[in-house]
Design an enzyme around this catalytic site. Structure first.
Site, PDB file in Angstrom:
ATOM      1  N   GLU A   6       0.855  -1.189   0.000  1.00  0.00           N
ATOM      2  CA  GLU A   6       0.000   0.000   0.000  1.00  0.00           C
ATOM      3  C   GLU A   6       0.893   1.242   0.000  1.00  0.00           C
ATOM      4  O   GLU A   6       1.767   1.376   0.850  1.00  0.00           O
ATOM      5  CB  GLU A   6      -0.908  -0.001   1.229  1.00  0.00           C
ATOM      6  CG  GLU A   6      -1.841   1.198   1.318  1.00  0.00           C
ATOM      7  CD  GLU A   6      -2.766   1.139   2.536  1.00  0.00           C
ATOM      8  OE1 GLU A   6      -3.693   1.950   2.598  1.00  0.00           O
ATOM      9  OE2 GLU A   6      -2.538   0.266   3.425  1.00  0.00           O
ATOM     10  N   GLU A  44      -9.235  10.579   5.208  1.00  0.00           N
ATOM     11  CA  GLU A  44      -9.520   9.713   6.341  1.00  0.00           C
ATOM     12  C   GLU A  44      -9.837  10.575   7.560  1.00  0.00           C
ATOM     13  O   GLU A  44      -8.921  11.156   8.155  1.00  0.00           O
ATOM     14  CB  GLU A  44      -8.319   8.817   6.657  1.00  0.00           C
ATOM     15  CG  GLU A  44      -8.033   7.766   5.611  1.00  0.00           C
ATOM     16  CD  GLU A  44      -6.846   6.893   5.978  1.00  0.00           C
ATOM     17  OE1 GLU A  44      -6.908   5.689   5.728  1.00  0.00           O
ATOM     18  OE2 GLU A  44      -5.850   7.434   6.506  1.00  0.00           O
TER      19      GLU A  44
END
Length: 258
Positions: free
Chosen positions: A153, A239
């Site tokens: 990631e 986020e």
């Protein structure tokens, strides 16, 4: 940051879309109307080569709250969208990752990609919150890997707001795409996560870059196996941890160039 794998809406999507208004032929300039409003946990919408996900994967860690994502416009050259949220409780837990993802043909090996170009202009109001603004890219050795995770990631943070932190520990500082970045490395479940944060703490409200540069650096310096990895997802979003705010992307584009 506790950043668990989250399901993408291509599996669990529920769509709440309003029809696109047709222009009215009169002397008044037509008002651009929203293409879709997504308030379900994994609300999903796709058009013109982009997909959008409300993606409230971590809502269970909140004592209260909600989030809705609105797609304002889409075209082959880019999109505009926003997400408005209010989350309380679990201040160190991510509640969601509302995002715009670039659609592409599966089975593209990372070593064959010439560039991952992107351009974005965004804002956050108000700013007394705990959140980040970040790109999120998954790769895997299996080209058909589920899009909910990957082997690796890559996160490129454009803002770290309210003292939140990425996964892992800082390992170095490097100059890429014209900026200095602090690189953090750590595990997200079975994935290895590379997170690049602005070294000077600044917010990149306008960002124009080739994210392939970050992968090339990781391949040369951090053991990233670029020759056996395939691109799985290419997204940009925010986020939130706690607070109440609206994240607005006035323009965003992304391209996978072979």
């Amino acid at each position: 940051m506790l950043f668990n794998p989250y399901a993408l809406a291509s599996i669990l999507a529920v769509v709440t879309a309003s029809p696109v208004a047709q222009p009215v032929e009169n002397s008044v300039t037509p008002v651009r109307r929203q293409a879709a409003t997504l308030c379900d946990q994994y609300g999903y919408y796709a058009a013109n080569g982009y997909e959008f996900n409300n993606n409230n994967w971590g809502k269970g860690s909140a004592s209260s709250g909600s989030q809705c994502t609105t797609v304002q416009s889409t075209s082959g050259s880019g999109v505009s969208w926003s997400t408005q949220w209010n989350w309380q409780g679990g201040q160190d837990n991510v509640k969601s990752y509302a995002n715009a993802g670039k659609q592409f043909q599966r089975g593209i090996k990372m070593s064959s990609i010439k560039s991952l170009t992107t351009n974005i202009q965004w804002d956050y109001q108000p700013r007394e919150i705990r959140a980040n603004v970040a790109y999120d890219v998954f790769t895997a050795a299996d080209p058909n890997h589920a899009t909910s995770s990957g082997d690796y990631e890559l996160m490129v943070w454009l803002a770290r707001i309210g003292g939140v932190y990425p996964i892992g520990n800082k390992v170095t500082t490097v100059n890429l795409a014209g900026f200095n970045w602090d690189l953090y490395v750590g595990p997200n479940g079975s994935m290895k996560v590379f997170s690049f944060l602005p070294a000077d703490g600044s917010w990149k409200f306008s960002f124009n870059a080739d994210l392939k540069q970050f992968f090339n650096y990781l391949a040369s310096n951090q053991g990233y196996p670029i020759n056996n990895q395939y691109l799985i997802v290419f997204q940009q979003g925010t986020e939130p941890f706690t607070g109440s705010a609206k994240y607005t992307v006035s323009s965003y584009s992304a391209n996978v160039n072979l």
